[in-house]
Structure formats: C-alpha cells, structure tokens
Design a protein around this motif. Structure first.
Motif, PDB file in Angstrom:
ATOM      1  N   ASN A 112       0.807  -1.221   0.000  1.00 15.81           N
ATOM      2  CA  ASN A 112       0.000   0.000   0.000  1.00 15.81           C
ATOM      3  C   ASN A 112       0.843   1.276   0.000  1.00 15.81           C
ATOM      4  OD1 ASN A 112      -2.460  -1.469   0.165  1.00 15.81           O
ATOM      5  ND2 ASN A 112      -1.970  -1.905   2.290  1.00 15.81           N
ATOM      6  N   SER A 113       2.155   1.124  -0.046  1.00 16.42           N
ATOM      7  CA  SER A 113       3.057   2.277  -0.003  1.00 16.42           C
ATOM      8  C   SER A 113       3.067   3.015  -1.341  1.00 16.42           C
ATOM      9  CB  SER A 113       4.469   1.799   0.324  1.00 16.42           C
ATOM     10  OG  SER A 113       5.383   2.846   0.170  1.00 16.42           O
ATOM     11  N   LYS A 114       3.231   4.316  -1.277  1.00 17.81           N
ATOM     12  CA  LYS A 114       3.311   5.122  -2.497  1.00 17.81           C
ATOM     13  C   LYS A 114       4.767   5.292  -2.947  1.00 17.81           C
ATOM     14  CE  LYS A 114      -1.090   7.293  -1.682  1.00 17.81           C
ATOM     15  NZ  LYS A 114      -1.554   5.994  -1.273  1.00 17.81           N
ATOM     16  N   THR A 115       5.708   4.893  -2.107  1.00 15.58           N
ATOM     17  CA  THR A 115       7.131   5.017  -2.423  1.00 15.58           C
ATOM     18  C   THR A 115       7.528   3.969  -3.457  1.00 15.58           C
ATOM     19  OG1 THR A 115       7.500   5.707  -0.153  1.00 15.58           O
ATOM     20  CG2 THR A 115       9.445   5.085  -1.400  1.00 15.58           C
ATOM     21  N   ILE A 116       8.284   4.386  -4.462  1.00 15.82           N
ATOM     22  CA  ILE A 116       8.773   3.445  -5.478  1.00 15.82           C
ATOM     23  C   ILE A 116       9.991   2.720  -4.916  1.00 15.82           C
ATOM     24  CG2 ILE A 116       9.820   3.240  -7.769  1.00 15.82           C
ATOM     25  CD1 ILE A 116       8.214   5.806  -8.510  1.00 15.82           C
ATOM     26  N   ARG A 117       9.910   1.403  -4.896  1.00 18.64           N
ATOM     27  CA  ARG A 117      11.013   0.588  -4.382  1.00 18.64           C
ATOM     28  C   ARG A 117      11.424  -0.387  -5.478  1.00 18.64           C
ATOM     29  NH1 ARG A 117      10.826   1.653   1.321  1.00 18.64           N
ATOM     30  NH2 ARG A 117       8.814   2.494   1.916  1.00 18.64           N
ATOM     31  N   PRO A 118      12.573  -0.102  -6.116  1.00 15.63           N
ATOM     32  CA  PRO A 118      12.988  -0.871  -7.295  1.00 15.63           C
ATOM     33  C   PRO A 118      12.987  -2.386  -7.098  1.00 15.63           C
ATOM     34  CG  PRO A 118      14.497   0.957  -6.912  1.00 15.63           C
ATOM     35  CD  PRO A 118      13.543   0.947  -5.763  1.00 15.63           C
ATOM     36  N   VAL A 119      13.419  -2.874  -5.931  1.00 14.32           N
ATOM     37  CA  VAL A 119      13.519  -4.325  -5.737  1.00 14.32           C
ATOM     38  C   VAL A 119      12.160  -5.002  -5.619  1.00 14.32           C
ATOM     39  CG1 VAL A 119      15.822  -4.255  -4.728  1.00 14.32           C
ATOM     40  CG2 VAL A 119      13.832  -4.136  -3.242  1.00 14.32           C
ATOM     41  N   LEU A 120      11.087  -4.227  -5.434  1.00 16.51           N
ATOM     42  CA  LEU A 120       9.757  -4.826  -5.267  1.00 16.51           C
ATOM     43  C   LEU A 120       8.895  -4.736  -6.525  1.00 16.51           C
ATOM     44  CD1 LEU A 120       8.781  -3.508  -1.715  1.00 16.51           C
ATOM     45  CD2 LEU A 120       9.949  -5.629  -2.320  1.00 16.51           C
ATOM     46  N   GLN A 121       9.415  -4.153  -7.593  1.00 22.48           N
ATOM     47  CA  GLN A 121       8.617  -3.940  -8.804  1.00 22.48           C
ATOM     48  C   GLN A 121       7.789  -5.163  -9.191  1.00 22.48           C
ATOM     49  OE1 GLN A 121       9.099  -0.519  -8.511  1.00 22.48           O
ATOM     50  NE2 GLN A 121       8.312  -0.701 -10.542  1.00 22.48           N
ATOM     51  N   GLY A 122       6.484  -4.973  -9.291  1.00 26.73           N
ATOM     52  CA  GLY A 122       5.594  -6.008  -9.787  1.00 26.73           C
ATOM     53  C   GLY A 122       5.246  -7.120  -8.795  1.00 26.73           C
ATOM     54  N   LYS A 123       5.784  -7.079  -7.608  1.00 24.46           N
ATOM     55  CA  LYS A 123       5.484  -8.145  -6.644  1.00 24.46           C
ATOM     56  C   LYS A 123       4.294  -7.752  -5.783  1.00 24.46           C
ATOM     57  CE  LYS A 123      10.263  -9.759  -6.373  1.00 24.46           C
ATOM     58  NZ  LYS A 123      10.861  -8.852  -7.348  1.00 24.46           N
ATOM     59  N   LYS A 124       3.354  -8.706  -5.627  1.00 21.80           N
ATOM     60  CA  LYS A 124       2.161  -8.457  -4.816  1.00 21.80           C
ATOM     61  C   LYS A 124       1.776  -9.742  -4.089  1.00 21.80           C
ATOM     62  CE  LYS A 124      -0.108  -4.669  -7.217  1.00 21.80           C
ATOM     63  NZ  LYS A 124       0.781  -3.714  -6.638  1.00 21.80           N
ATOM     64  N   GLY A 125       0.931  -9.597  -3.064  1.00 18.64           N
ATOM     65  CA  GLY A 125       0.360 -10.769  -2.377  1.00 18.64           C
ATOM     66  C   GLY A 125       1.389 -11.752  -1.872  1.00 18.64           C
ATOM     67  N   ASP A 126       1.114 -13.045  -2.127  1.00 17.01           N
ATOM     68  CA  ASP A 126       1.984 -14.121  -1.633  1.00 17.01           C
ATOM     69  C   ASP A 126       3.400 -14.009  -2.174  1.00 17.01           C
ATOM     70  OD1 ASP A 126      -0.108 -15.134  -0.188  1.00 17.01           O
ATOM     71  OD2 ASP A 126      -0.584 -16.746  -1.606  1.00 17.01           O
ATOM     72  N   GLU A 127       3.525 -13.576  -3.435  1.00 17.16           N
ATOM     73  CA  GLU A 127       4.857 -13.431  -4.038  1.00 17.16           C
ATOM     74  C   GLU A 127       5.676 -12.389  -3.260  1.00 17.16           C
ATOM     75  OE1 GLU A 127       7.043 -12.234  -8.258  1.00 17.16           O
ATOM     76  OE2 GLU A 127       4.888 -11.852  -8.026  1.00 17.16           O
ATOM     77  N   LEU A 128       5.026 -11.310  -2.861  1.00 18.14           N
ATOM     78  CA  LEU A 128       5.699 -10.266  -2.090  1.00 18.14           C
ATOM     79  C   LEU A 128       6.098 -10.794  -0.704  1.00 18.14           C
ATOM     80  CD1 LEU A 128       6.688  -7.348  -1.907  1.00 18.14           C
ATOM     81  CD2 LEU A 128       4.389  -6.685  -1.174  1.00 18.14           C
ATOM     82  N   VAL A 129       5.193 -11.517  -0.048  1.00 15.33           N
ATOM     83  CA  VAL A 129       5.501 -12.091   1.272  1.00 15.33           C
ATOM     84  C   VAL A 129       6.692 -13.043   1.157  1.00 15.33           C
ATOM     85  CG1 VAL A 129       4.657 -13.533   3.184  1.00 15.33           C
ATOM     86  CG2 VAL A 129       3.141 -11.835   2.146  1.00 15.33           C
ATOM     87  N   GLU A 130       6.702 -13.888   0.118  1.00 16.35           N
ATOM     88  CA  GLU A 130       7.815 -14.829  -0.093  1.00 16.35           C
ATOM     89  C   GLU A 130       9.120 -14.091  -0.327  1.00 16.35           C
ATOM     90  OE1 GLU A 130       7.345 -18.045  -2.956  1.00 16.35           O
ATOM     91  OE2 GLU A 130       5.233 -18.195  -2.355  1.00 16.35           O
ATOM     92  N   PHE A 131       9.083 -13.046  -1.155  1.00 10.63           N
ATOM     93  CA  PHE A 131      10.270 -12.247  -1.441  1.00 10.63           C
ATOM     94  C   PHE A 131      10.825 -11.629  -0.149  1.00 10.63           C
ATOM     95  CE2 PHE A 131      12.244  -8.131  -2.253  1.00 10.63           C
ATOM     96  CZ  PHE A 131      13.269  -8.499  -3.119  1.00 10.63           C
ATOM     97  N   ILE A 132       9.939 -11.029   0.646  1.00  7.45           N
ATOM     98  CA  ILE A 132      10.352 -10.381   1.900  1.00  7.45           C
ATOM     99  C   ILE A 132      10.887 -11.418   2.882  1.00  7.45           C
ATOM    100  CG2 ILE A 132       9.511  -9.138   3.939  1.00  7.45           C
ATOM    101  CD1 ILE A 132       7.604  -7.628   1.982  1.00  7.45           C
ATOM    102  N   THR A 133      10.242 -12.576   2.955  1.00 12.67           N
ATOM    103  CA  THR A 133      10.704 -13.653   3.849  1.00 12.67           C
ATOM    104  C   THR A 133      12.144 -14.028   3.511  1.00 12.67           C
ATOM    105  OG1 THR A 133       8.446 -14.465   4.129  1.00 12.67           O
ATOM    106  CG2 THR A 133      10.231 -16.000   4.683  1.00 12.67           C
ATOM    107  N   GLY A 134      12.425 -14.180   2.224  1.00 12.84           N
ATOM    108  CA  GLY A 134      13.782 -14.531   1.776  1.00 12.84           C
ATOM    109  C   GLY A 134      14.793 -13.438   2.072  1.00 12.84           C
ATOM    110  N   LYS A 135      14.437 -12.204   1.730  1.00 10.99           N
ATOM    111  CA  LYS A 135      15.337 -11.060   1.966  1.00 10.99           C
ATOM    112  C   LYS A 135      15.589 -10.862   3.453  1.00 10.99           C
ATOM    113  CE  LYS A 135      16.834  -8.725  -1.595  1.00 10.99           C
ATOM    114  NZ  LYS A 135      18.222  -8.975  -1.937  1.00 10.99           N
ATOM    115  N   LEU A 136      14.539 -11.002   4.246  1.00  8.83           N
ATOM    116  CA  LEU A 136      14.660 -10.822   5.693  1.00  8.83           C
ATOM    117  C   LEU A 136      15.576 -11.902   6.280  1.00  8.83           C
ATOM    118  CD1 LEU A 136      13.662  -8.771   7.706  1.00  8.83           C
ATOM    119  CD2 LEU A 136      11.635 -10.159   8.070  1.00  8.83           C
ATOM    120  N   ALA A 137      15.478 -13.125   5.750  1.00  7.40           N
ATOM    121  CA  ALA A 137      16.349 -14.212   6.210  1.00  7.40           C
ATOM    122  C   ALA A 137      17.816 -13.846   5.950  1.00  7.40           C
ATOM    123  CB  ALA A 137      15.988 -15.520   5.507  1.00  7.40           C
TER     124      ALA A 137
END
Length: 167
Positions: A112-137
């Motif tokens: 829901n952020s209005k900030t453009i974040r290059p590493v998140l381009q096009g990721k939403k929902g479960d794909e975004l959660v999975e991406f963040i889980t991996g990066k956070l690890a």
C-alpha cells in the motif's frame, strides 16, 4: 547521542525516527534523502542507471561522511546495515535501533506504499511475502547486531524510548 534506525523497508524507520527526534528535541536525518541530494536523482533512478554495486558504495560514503550533529536520530536504508562494515560503524558511532516486523506485516505495508522501491517492482500478495521472507532471512543477522531491538507492532515513541533505556 546519535541513534541509527535500522530494519527492513516499510518497517517505519523514517516515520518513527522523526517522531523520536521530535520527542527528544534531536535533529533528524534521513540518509536516503542525503543520498538523493548528493546523487542529484532518486534512489530508483540511481539504481537503474548505475546498478546496485555503485549504489551500495555511494550509500556507504554517505553513511560515513555525513556530518551528524551531536544529538541526532538517523533513518537508514533497509539494505544499508547488510553491506561492508556498516553495523559495526553505526554501533561504534552511536546506538542502533532495529524495528522488527513480520514478513506479512511488511508486505501489507509495502503493497500500500506510495514510495517506489525498485527491488519490489511487480510483486504483490503471496509473491511479495515470499520475497520479503527470503530477503529478511538474508538481512536479519545484520539487523540483530543492533544495540536495541523493538517490535514494530503497536509502535509508540514511548516504546522506542523504553527500548533505548529511557535514553
């Protein structure tokens, strides 16, 4: 005293850093804004023009060469603590505060952020959660080197002050 706010993108480093600085009567510096001013372009533009390696080198230079007033709260980029010797440098030059949130909470905020974040381009929902889980690890080992850790859920300035030992 200098306080460096660290944590994953979307955890509230800038928002809570500003509020903490106001409460303490400290200066507030957002290193992303300092970097953009130095580069003469947005982080997204810099990233796409020069790539991540060049960005991380510039980010390191900005961290270490910025002239910080004595009493300052500093918001850092989400990846900054994970490169070079940044966590050691920040811990040696002030106190670090890790704002910890779950991947799901971060994903909800970032989607829901209005900030453009290059590493998140096009990721939403479960794909975004999975991406963040991996990066956070990958990143949490660095974040956990912070001198102070605070759960980002139900955040308040009082909770931050308490985490800092009443400053």
């Amino acid at each position: 005293m200098k306080y460096f706010m660290v944590g994953f993108m979307g955890c509230g480093k800038t928002t809570w850093g500003r509020k903490l600085a106001a409460k303490l009567g400290y200066e507030f510096i957002d290193l992303d804004h300092v970097l953009e001013a130095k580069a003469g372009m947005s982080i997204a533009e810099y990233f796409s023009s020069f790539g991540e390696d060049a960005f991380r080198k510039l980010e390191s230079q900005v961290l270490k060469e910025t002239d910080y007033p004595e009493n300052t709260v500093v918001s850092t980029g989400g990846g900054l603590p994970c490169f070079f010797d940044h966590m050691d440098w920040m811990n040696a030059n002030g106190k670090t505060l890790y704002i910890k949130l779950s991947p799901k909470t971060l994903a909800d905020r970032l989607e829901n952020s209005k900030t453009i974040r290059p590493v998140l381009q096009g990721k939403k929902g479960d794909e975004l959660v999975e991406f963040i889980t991996g990066k956070l690890a990958e990143r949490e080992g660095f974040y956990l080197q912070a001198s102070n850790i605070v759960e980002g859920i139900d955040m308040s300035v009082e909770k931050l002050e308490e985490a800092l030992g009443g400053y």
